[in-house]
Design a protein around this motif. Structure first.
Motif, PDB file in Angstrom:
ATOM      1  N   ILE A  94       0.667  -1.210   0.117  1.00 32.93           N
ATOM      2  CA  ILE A  94      -0.099  -0.062  -0.006  1.00 32.93           C
ATOM      3  C   ILE A  94       0.838   1.330  -0.145  1.00 32.93           C
ATOM      4  CG2 ILE A  94      -1.996  -1.220   1.298  1.00 32.93           C
ATOM      5  CD1 ILE A  94      -0.948   0.829   3.760  1.00 32.93           C
ATOM      6  N   GLY A  95       2.119   1.202   0.415  1.00 37.27           N
ATOM      7  CA  GLY A  95       2.997   2.385   0.313  1.00 37.27           C
ATOM      8  C   GLY A  95       4.612   2.070   0.353  1.00 37.27           C
ATOM      9  N   TYR A 107      -0.194  -3.411   7.419  1.00 46.21           N
ATOM     10  CA  TYR A 107       0.220  -3.671   8.798  1.00 46.21           C
ATOM     11  C   TYR A 107       1.432  -3.100   9.033  1.00 46.21           C
ATOM     12  CZ  TYR A 107      -3.695  -7.198   8.233  1.00 46.21           C
ATOM     13  OH  TYR A 107      -4.915  -7.619   7.865  1.00 46.21           O
ATOM     14  N   GLY A 108       2.162  -2.253   8.259  1.00 46.15           N
ATOM     15  CA  GLY A 108       3.480  -1.789   8.401  1.00 46.15           C
ATOM     16  C   GLY A 108       4.263  -2.764   8.379  1.00 46.15           C
ATOM     17  N   LEU A 128      -0.881   5.446  10.078  1.00 46.14           N
ATOM     18  CA  LEU A 128      -0.123   5.635   8.809  1.00 46.14           C
ATOM     19  C   LEU A 128      -0.967   4.998   7.651  1.00 46.14           C
ATOM     20  CD1 LEU A 128       2.266   6.230   6.719  1.00 46.14           C
ATOM     21  CD2 LEU A 128       3.357   4.091   7.782  1.00 46.14           C
ATOM     22  N   ALA A 129      -1.031   3.632   7.926  1.00 46.12           N
ATOM     23  CA  ALA A 129      -1.802   2.725   7.095  1.00 46.12           C
ATOM     24  C   ALA A 129      -2.966   3.367   6.603  1.00 46.12           C
ATOM     25  CB  ALA A 129      -1.935   1.487   7.414  1.00 46.12           C
ATOM     26  N   GLU A 130      -3.863   3.731   7.693  1.00 46.74           N
ATOM     27  CA  GLU A 130      -5.219   4.228   7.532  1.00 46.74           C
ATOM     28  C   GLU A 130      -5.246   5.420   6.817  1.00 46.74           C
ATOM     29  OE1 GLU A 130      -7.142   4.869  11.372  1.00 46.74           O
ATOM     30  OE2 GLU A 130      -6.824   2.831  11.935  1.00 46.74           O
ATOM     31  N   THR A 140      -5.869   6.946  -1.107  1.00 50.09           N
ATOM     32  CA  THR A 140      -5.916   6.233  -2.300  1.00 50.09           C
ATOM     33  C   THR A 140      -7.395   5.642  -2.540  1.00 50.09           C
ATOM     34  OG1 THR A 140      -5.341   4.307  -0.907  1.00 50.09           O
ATOM     35  CG2 THR A 140      -3.476   5.304  -2.093  1.00 50.09           C
ATOM     36  N   GLN A 141      -8.008   5.304  -1.673  1.00 49.42           N
ATOM     37  CA  GLN A 141      -9.479   4.957  -1.924  1.00 49.42           C
ATOM     38  C   GLN A 141     -10.334   6.078  -2.362  1.00 49.42           C
ATOM     39  OE1 GLN A 141     -10.880   1.413  -1.582  1.00 49.42           O
ATOM     40  NE2 GLN A 141     -12.262   2.590  -2.850  1.00 49.42           N
TER      41      GLN A 141
END
Length: 233
Positions: free
Chosen positions: A93-94, A108-109, A146-148, A154-155
């Protein structure tokens, strides 16, 4: 009688060997990011995990290990005590830019890859404030959201069919996206839905056509009188 006891003894030894035998060979398939060795080490991390029947039993009882970076996997067992593991990895995701390298992580990092070529547009985070970034480990010193933050942005871009050239975050997790010659400063995750809605309206109006510079939407949705500012270059 002696013959029967001998047969029973041989069978007992055979059963014991079967139940205590170690996996003779393991093949990992399905990894897109070169995690085969790490997945194998995690899957067979203890002497018990390395036993063939123990892994077979875990499969039968649906009690298989959860593996970092792996969404799901299935195991195929062969009579020669070899095991084939077919994995489906978590999507990346990043990425984090840290010490001249780029580390790619899942939701989940967990850092799954380093310095790879990837076809999709992946948000890149400035890792200046991170305490540690290592392959096959959790990101250190990172905000819990961060992930959120990344998934939300992106969504929203995907839902509104906004194709961007790049997405980046500074050390304070302030987001900037690039649309050709225009950079859009989105700021923090606050009011992000309003910011993207405002961006859609601006793009639909054609106001940015032919312009070069930075569109500031950091304060959009916070009740300020001016929702955005454009700094020409």
């Amino acid at each position: 009688m002696t013959g029967i006891l001998a047969i029973v003894g041989v069978l007992a030894i055979a059963v014991t060997v079967f139940f205590t035998a170690y996996v003779a060979d393991c093949q990992i398939t399905g990894s897109q990011y070169g995690q085969e060795e790490e997945i194998e080490n995690e899957l067979f991390s203890t002497p018990m995990d390395q036993r063939f029947f123990y892994q077979f039993f875990r499969k039968l009882t649906h009690s298989q290990k959860q593996l970092n970076g792996v969404a799901s996997y299935r195991m195929e067992f062969s009579p020669d005590l070899s095991v084939k593991v077919i994995v489906t990895e978590n999507p990346i995701i990043g990425a984090v830019s840290w010490e001249h390298n780029r580390y790619y992580f899942d939701r989940y990092g967990y850092v799954m890859a380093k310095n790879i070529d990837i076809s999709s547009t992946v948000p890149v985070v400035d890792g200046s404030n991170f305490t540690n970034v290592s392959l096959y480990e959790q990101l250190g010193g990172v905000k819990s959201s961060l992930a959120e933050d990344i998934l939300q942005l992106t969504q929203l871009l995907d839902d509104n069919e906004i194709a961007v050239d790049s997405i980046s975050y500074d050390e304070k997790m302030q987001a900037v996206i690039a649309l050709g010659d225009v950079k859009v400063s989105l700021g923090s995750r606050d009011n992000m839905t309003d910011k993207i809605a405002e961006l859609c309206a601006i793009l639909d109006s054609g106001e940015l056509s032919g312009l070069k510079g930075t569109l500031h939407l950091e304060n959009c949705g916070d009740g300020s009188t001016s929702s955005y500012i454009f700094d020409r270059e």
